[in-house]
Write a protein that holds these residues in place. Structure first.
Motif, mmCIF file in Angstrom:
data_model
loop_
_atom_site.group_PDB
_atom_site.id
_atom_site.type_symbol
_atom_site.label_atom_id
_atom_site.label_comp_id
_atom_site.label_asym_id
_atom_site.label_seq_id
_atom_site.Cartn_x
_atom_site.Cartn_y
_atom_site.Cartn_z
ATOM 1 N N GLU A 25 0.842 -1.195 0.000
ATOM 2 C CA GLU A 25 0.000 0.000 0.000
ATOM 3 C C GLU A 25 0.879 1.247 0.000
ATOM 4 O O GLU A 25 1.926 1.271 0.639
ATOM 5 N N VAL A 26 0.433 2.269 -0.728
ATOM 6 C CA VAL A 26 1.129 3.556 -0.691
ATOM 7 C C VAL A 26 0.286 4.527 0.120
ATOM 8 O O VAL A 26 -0.912 4.671 -0.132
ATOM 9 N N ASP A 27 0.888 5.163 1.101
ATOM 10 C CA ASP A 27 0.208 6.202 1.864
ATOM 11 C C ASP A 27 0.295 7.494 1.064
ATOM 12 O O ASP A 27 1.335 8.148 1.000
ATOM 13 N N CYS A 31 3.305 10.309 0.500
ATOM 14 C CA CYS A 31 4.040 10.287 -0.769
ATOM 15 C C CYS A 31 4.284 11.705 -1.281
ATOM 16 O O CYS A 31 3.369 12.519 -1.368
ATOM 17 N N ILE A 32 5.544 11.977 -1.601
ATOM 18 C CA ILE A 32 5.911 13.310 -2.092
ATOM 19 C C ILE A 32 6.313 13.262 -3.569
ATOM 20 O O ILE A 32 6.879 14.202 -4.106
ATOM 21 N N GLY A 33 6.065 12.113 -4.210
ATOM 22 C CA GLY A 33 6.324 12.012 -5.640
ATOM 23 C C GLY A 33 7.793 11.982 -6.008
ATOM 24 O O GLY A 33 8.159 12.362 -7.122
ATOM 25 N N ALA A 34 8.607 11.520 -5.076
ATOM 26 C CA ALA A 34 10.045 11.488 -5.340
ATOM 27 C C ALA A 34 10.404 10.510 -6.464
ATOM 28 O O ALA A 34 11.437 10.646 -7.102
ATOM 29 N N ALA A 35 9.551 9.512 -6.663
ATOM 30 C CA ALA A 35 9.661 8.567 -7.791
ATOM 31 C C ALA A 35 10.837 7.615 -7.732
ATOM 32 O O ALA A 35 11.099 6.906 -8.696
ATOM 33 N N THR A 36 11.553 7.565 -6.614
ATOM 34 C CA THR A 36 12.634 6.578 -6.538
ATOM 35 C C THR A 36 12.059 5.168 -6.561
ATOM 36 O O THR A 36 12.680 4.255 -7.101
ATOM 37 N N CYS A 37 10.867 4.995 -6.014
ATOM 38 C CA CYS A 37 10.244 3.661 -6.038
ATOM 39 C C CYS A 37 10.033 3.218 -7.484
ATOM 40 O O CYS A 37 10.364 2.088 -7.846
ATOM 41 N N ALA A 38 9.498 4.110 -8.310
ATOM 42 C CA ALA A 38 9.204 3.781 -9.705
ATOM 43 C C ALA A 38 10.483 3.591 -10.514
ATOM 44 O O ALA A 38 10.515 2.794 -11.456
ATOM 45 N N ALA A 46 4.309 3.264 -10.032
ATOM 46 C CA ALA A 46 4.277 4.300 -11.069
ATOM 47 C C ALA A 46 3.674 5.544 -10.434
ATOM 48 O O ALA A 46 3.123 5.477 -9.330
ATOM 49 N N LEU A 47 3.795 6.670 -11.103
ATOM 50 C CA LEU A 47 3.206 7.895 -10.561
ATOM 51 C C LEU A 47 1.936 8.237 -11.328
ATOM 52 O O LEU A 47 1.883 8.093 -12.544
ATOM 53 N N ASP A 48 0.916 8.705 -10.632
ATOM 54 C CA ASP A 48 -0.297 9.141 -11.312
ATOM 55 C C ASP A 48 -0.196 10.631 -11.635
ATOM 56 O O ASP A 48 0.843 11.263 -11.419
ATOM 57 N N LYS A 52 1.487 10.994 -7.266
ATOM 58 C CA LYS A 52 1.446 10.070 -6.134
ATOM 59 C C LYS A 52 1.666 8.672 -6.686
ATOM 60 O O LYS A 52 1.227 8.359 -7.802
ATOM 61 N N ALA A 53 2.316 7.843 -5.904
ATOM 62 C CA ALA A 53 2.620 6.497 -6.389
ATOM 63 C C ALA A 53 1.374 5.620 -6.408
ATOM 64 O O ALA A 53 0.559 5.651 -5.482
ATOM 65 N N VAL A 54 1.228 4.874 -7.503
ATOM 66 C CA VAL A 54 0.152 3.900 -7.655
ATOM 67 C C VAL A 54 0.785 2.548 -7.993
ATOM 68 O O VAL A 54 1.973 2.469 -8.307
ATOM 69 N N SER A 73 13.460 2.298 -0.794
ATOM 70 C CA SER A 73 14.075 3.463 -1.447
ATOM 71 C C SER A 73 13.273 4.738 -1.198
ATOM 72 O O SER A 73 13.751 5.842 -1.447
ATOM 73 N N CYS A 74 12.054 4.599 -0.711
ATOM 74 C CA CYS A 74 11.197 5.782 -0.531
ATOM 75 C C CYS A 74 11.729 6.657 0.597
ATOM 76 O O CYS A 74 11.882 6.180 1.720
ATOM 77 N N PRO A 75 12.005 7.924 0.314
ATOM 78 C CA PRO A 75 12.605 8.790 1.330
ATOM 79 C C PRO A 75 11.676 9.100 2.496
ATOM 80 O O PRO A 75 12.130 9.522 3.549
ATOM 81 N N VAL A 76 10.374 8.895 2.303
ATOM 82 C CA VAL A 76 9.435 9.209 3.391
ATOM 83 C C VAL A 76 8.697 7.951 3.893
ATOM 84 O O VAL A 76 7.706 8.055 4.619
ATOM 85 N N ASP A 77 9.206 6.775 3.513
ATOM 86 C CA ASP A 77 8.599 5.507 3.938
ATOM 87 C C ASP A 77 7.088 5.471 3.695
ATOM 88 O O ASP A 77 6.313 5.074 4.575
ATOM 89 N N ALA A 78 6.691 5.868 2.503
ATOM 90 C CA ALA A 78 5.262 5.918 2.186
ATOM 91 C C ALA A 78 4.723 4.575 1.703
ATOM 92 O O ALA A 78 3.517 4.419 1.549
ATOM 93 N N ILE A 79 5.617 3.622 1.442
ATOM 94 C CA ILE A 79 5.163 2.314 0.948
ATOM 95 C C ILE A 79 5.181 1.321 2.109
ATOM 96 O O ILE A 79 6.223 1.115 2.737
ATOM 97 N N ILE A 80 4.013 0.760 2.364
ATOM 98 C CA ILE A 80 3.869 -0.143 3.506
ATOM 99 C C ILE A 80 3.646 -1.555 2.985
ATOM 100 O O ILE A 80 2.750 -1.793 2.171
HETATM 101 S S1 SF4 Z 1 6.084 6.315 -2.622
HETATM 102 FE FE1 SF4 Z 1 7.929 7.312 -1.929
HETATM 103 S S2 SF4 Z 1 9.458 6.914 -3.503
HETATM 104 FE FE2 SF4 Z 1 7.465 6.473 -4.365
HETATM 105 S S3 SF4 Z 1 6.843 8.340 -5.370
HETATM 106 FE FE3 SF4 Z 1 6.012 8.397 -3.310
HETATM 107 S S4 SF4 Z 1 7.521 9.459 -2.098
HETATM 108 FE FE4 SF4 Z 1 8.500 8.832 -3.975
#
Ligand code: SF4
Length: 92
Positions: A25-27, A31-38, A46-48, A52-54, A73-80
């Motif tokens: 799940e992505v919170d 999520c700040i859209g840093a896109a390192t996850c993608a 992916a980013l919408d 925001k990550a989807v 890799s998420c800088p804000v630990d938004a992926i659980i």
């Molecule tokens: S989930 Fe984290 S790494 Fe992925 S886009 Fe959002 S902030 Fe960036």
């Protein structure tokens, strides 16, 4: 651009269940859209249009290791990520 097929169209950012019973799940609040996850796990994240990550359907083809690496890799630990019992695998 290739059309993005979501794993769960009703819940673009999850939670979604993986084949092994894990949930991802992505919170979206975090999520700040840093896109390192993608960048690290393009099959799984992916980013919408709101940056925001989807979670795409192709997460089913990805390696667990890569799915987890994307979360780490998420800088804000938004992926659980949780195991089949609902216990948090990441973040701890
Ligand atoms: S989930 Fe984290 S790494 Fe992925 S886009 Fe959002 S902030 Fe960036």
């Amino acid at each position: 651009m290739e059309e993005l097929i979501l794993k769960n169209a009703a819940k673009p950012s999850g939670p979604v269940k993986l084949k092994n019973g894990w949930t991802v799940e992505v919170d979206r609040e975090l999520c700040i859209g840093a896109a390192t996850c993608a960048a690290l796990a393009p099959l799984s994240y992916a980013l919408d249009e709101e940056a925001k990550a989807v979670i795409p359907q192709t997460i089913d083809e990805d390696e667990l290791e890569t799915i987890l690496a994307g979360a780490k890799s998420c800088p804000v630990d938004a992926i659980i990520i949780r195991d089949q019992n609902g216990k948090k695998i990441y973040p701890k």
